[in-house]
Design an enzyme around this catalytic site. Structure first.
Site, PDB file in Angstrom:
ATOM      1  N   THR A 195     -39.542 -21.362  46.489  1.00  0.00           N
ATOM      2  CA  THR A 195     -38.661 -21.927  45.475  1.00  0.00           C
ATOM      3  C   THR A 195     -37.368 -21.127  45.332  1.00  0.00           C
ATOM      4  OG1 THR A 195     -40.474 -22.912  44.278  1.00  0.00           O
ATOM      5  CG2 THR A 195     -38.480 -22.615  43.044  1.00  0.00           C
ATOM      6  N   VAL A 224     -46.859 -32.740  42.126  1.00  0.00           N
ATOM      7  CA  VAL A 224     -45.503 -32.329  41.759  1.00  0.00           C
ATOM      8  C   VAL A 224     -45.633 -31.134  40.826  1.00  0.00           C
ATOM      9  CG1 VAL A 224     -43.417 -33.027  40.522  1.00  0.00           C
ATOM     10  CG2 VAL A 224     -44.559 -34.648  42.022  1.00  0.00           C
ATOM     11  N   ASP A 226     -43.434 -27.817  38.641  1.00  0.00           N
ATOM     12  CA  ASP A 226     -42.475 -27.713  37.531  1.00  0.00           C
ATOM     13  C   ASP A 226     -41.027 -27.925  37.970  1.00  0.00           C
ATOM     14  OD1 ASP A 226     -42.798 -25.278  39.025  1.00  0.00           O
ATOM     15  OD2 ASP A 226     -41.524 -24.281  37.540  1.00  0.00           O
TER      16      ASP A 226
HETATM   17  N1  ASP Z   1     -42.865 -23.515  40.978  1.00  0.00           N
HETATM   18  C1  ASP Z   1     -43.087 -24.053  42.295  1.00  0.00           C
HETATM   19  C2  ASP Z   1     -44.168 -25.107  42.235  1.00  0.00           C
HETATM   20  O1  ASP Z   1     -45.161 -24.894  41.575  1.00  0.00           O
HETATM   21  C3  ASP Z   1     -43.494 -23.039  43.308  1.00  0.00           C
HETATM   22  C4  ASP Z   1     -42.721 -21.748  43.342  1.00  0.00           C
HETATM   23  O2  ASP Z   1     -41.961 -21.423  42.428  1.00  0.00           O
HETATM   24  O3  ASP Z   1     -42.856 -21.009  44.337  1.00  0.00           O
HETATM   25  O4  ASP Z   1     -44.044 -26.102  42.922  1.00  0.00           O
END
Ligand code: ASP
Length: 327
Positions: A195, A224, A226
Site C-alpha cells: 500500500t 476489499v 480499507d
Molecule cells: N490496508 C491494505 C488492505 O488491507 C493493505 C496494506 O496497507 O498493506 O488492503
C-alpha cells in the site's frame, strides 16, 4: 500564503533491518524520495495538493517494490485486483475504485470517479468499464507480473492463508546477488510491505489525501480493504487534516481510522500529532497493525505507526526530504 507540506508512505509492517540488504534499502529510499520529489515540485510551483498527492502515488504505483499498481499482490486466482481512493479537503469530495484490473494507475481512475461522475466508489467490472470510457492507460497482465509476488501467492495458497502483505512469520534472509536485479530478487515476500499513500497541504491551505493498494495476497471473493473506503483508509478535510492509512485493512475499517484522526481534532480539539498517535494506539489495542500519514492546514506532519516499521517520508520546513523505514 500557507506553509506547504507533503508526506508519503509505502506501507507499514514487519520491516526489520536485519532482513534488508543495503542495496534494497537504497532502492526503497529512492522510491520514496522520487515520490516526494514528484509531489513537492507541484506544491512548490503553487500547484494543488490534489495534483501533488496523485503525482506522488503514481510514482509509487509505477515502482514494482510497492504493493500498488505495478507491484500489486496476487489474488487467489492469480490476478491483480487493485483498490485506490483520493479525497479533496477543500470540497470534501472523493473518488475511489475497488478491484480494478489492468489499470496502470488506479489512483488516476479514482480521481476521475471524483471529478467525472456523481458517485464516490466504482467497483469491479463497472470500474473497468469506466476506465475504458475515460481512456485511462491500461497495462497487460505481464506488466503486473512480479515473480516474488507470485511465489508469495503460491506459499499463501499452500498454507491456505489470506496473507496480509505486511505480515511476517519467520525471518528469512534476503540473498545478495552480483547479477543484475530481477523482479524475483525484490525482497522476501513475507517481509514485503504494501500500500502506498500521500497527503499534502498546498499554498492555499487546501489538503488532499490519496491511497492505492493491491490489497492482500490470496484474497478471494472480491475482498476489499480499507484503502478505497473514504474515512477508513483515506480522508481529507481542510478544517482538520488529510490522512492516508496502511496496515491490516479490516481493523482500519472497524476503527474508521482515517476519519478517526479528523474526529479527534474536530470534537476533542486535539492537535494533529496527538490525534494521529491516539488513532494508531487505538488500532493497536484492537489488534490492527499498521500506521498512517497525516497533515493539517498549518503544514504540520505526523507519521505514526504501531508496527516494526513503515516506509515513509516527508519534506521538512527547510525543504529537505527525509525518508525513514524503521522505528
Ligand atoms: N490496508 C491494505 C488492505 O488491507 C493493505 C496494506 O496497507 O498493506 O488492503
Amino acid at each position: 500564503m500557507k506553509k506547504i507540506a507533503l508526506a508519503v508512505h509505502g506501507g507499514a509492517g514487519t520491516i526489520l533491518k536485519s532482513r534488508m540488504t543495503m542495496e534494497l534499502e537504497n532502492e526503497y529510499r529512492s522510491g520514496l524520495r522520487a515520490a516526494l520529489e514528484a509531489g513537492w515540485t507541484i506544491l512548490q510551483r503553487g500547484g494543488m495538493s490534489l495534483d501533488a498527492t496523485e503525482a506522488a502515488v503514481v510514482e509509487l504505483e509505477n515502482n514494482p517494490l510497492f504493493n500498488a499498481g505495478r507491484g500489486a499482490v496476487f489474488t487467489h486466482d492469480g490476478r491483480n485486483e487493485m483498490d485506490a481512493s483520493i479525497m479533496d479537503g477543500a470540497t470534501r469530495n472523493a473518488g475511489a475504485v475497488a478491484f480494478v484490473r489492468n489499470v496502470k494507475n488506479p489512483i488516476k481512475l479514482a480521481r476521475l470517479v471524483m471529478e467525472q461522475t456523481e458517485h464516490i466508489l466504482l467497483a469491479g467490472a463497472g470500474a473497468n468499464e469506466f476506465a475504458r470510457e475515460m481512456n485511462v492507460e491500461s497495462a497487460t497482465d505481464e506488466y503486473f507480473f512480479t515473480d516474488f509476488r507470485y511465489q508469495q501467492l503460491l506459499e499463501a495458497r499452500r498454507q491456505h492463508k489470506i496473507q496480509l502483505d505486511h505480515t511476517a512469520d519467520e525471518p528469512e534472509l534476503i540473498e545478495e546477488s552480483e547479477s543484475p536485479k530481477t523482479k524475483s530478487q525484490i525482497p522476501n515476500p513475507k517481509s514485503q510491505i504494501g500500500t502506498v499513500g500521500a497527503v499534502a497541504c498546498d499554498v492555499r491551505g487546501n489538503l488532499a489525501a490519496a491511497t492505492s493498494t493491491g490489497g492482500m495476497t490470496n484474497k478471494k471473493y472480491g475482498r476489499v480493504g480499507d484503502t478505497p473506503l473514504v474515512g477508513a483508509g483515506t480522508y481529507a478535510d481542510n478544517n482538520t487534516c488529510a490522512v492516508s492509512c496502511t496496515g491490516h485493512g479490516e481493523f482500519f475499517m472497524l476503527a474508521v481510522a482515517a476519519y478517526d484522526v479528523a474526529a479527534r481534532m474536530k470534537y476533542k480539539n486535539s492537535g494533529l500529532i496527538e490525534a494521529a498517535l491516539e488513532t494508531v494506539d487505538y488500532l493497536r489495542d484492537i489488534g490492527g497493525e499498521g500506521g498512517l500519514i497525516a497533515v493539517d492546514a498549518r503544514g504540520n506532519v505526523a507519521l505514526p505507526f504501531n508496527s516494526e516499521g513503515m516506509y515513509r517520508g516527508f519534506v521538512n520546513s527547510d525543504g529537505e526530504i527525509i525518508v525513514e523505514i524503521y522505528r
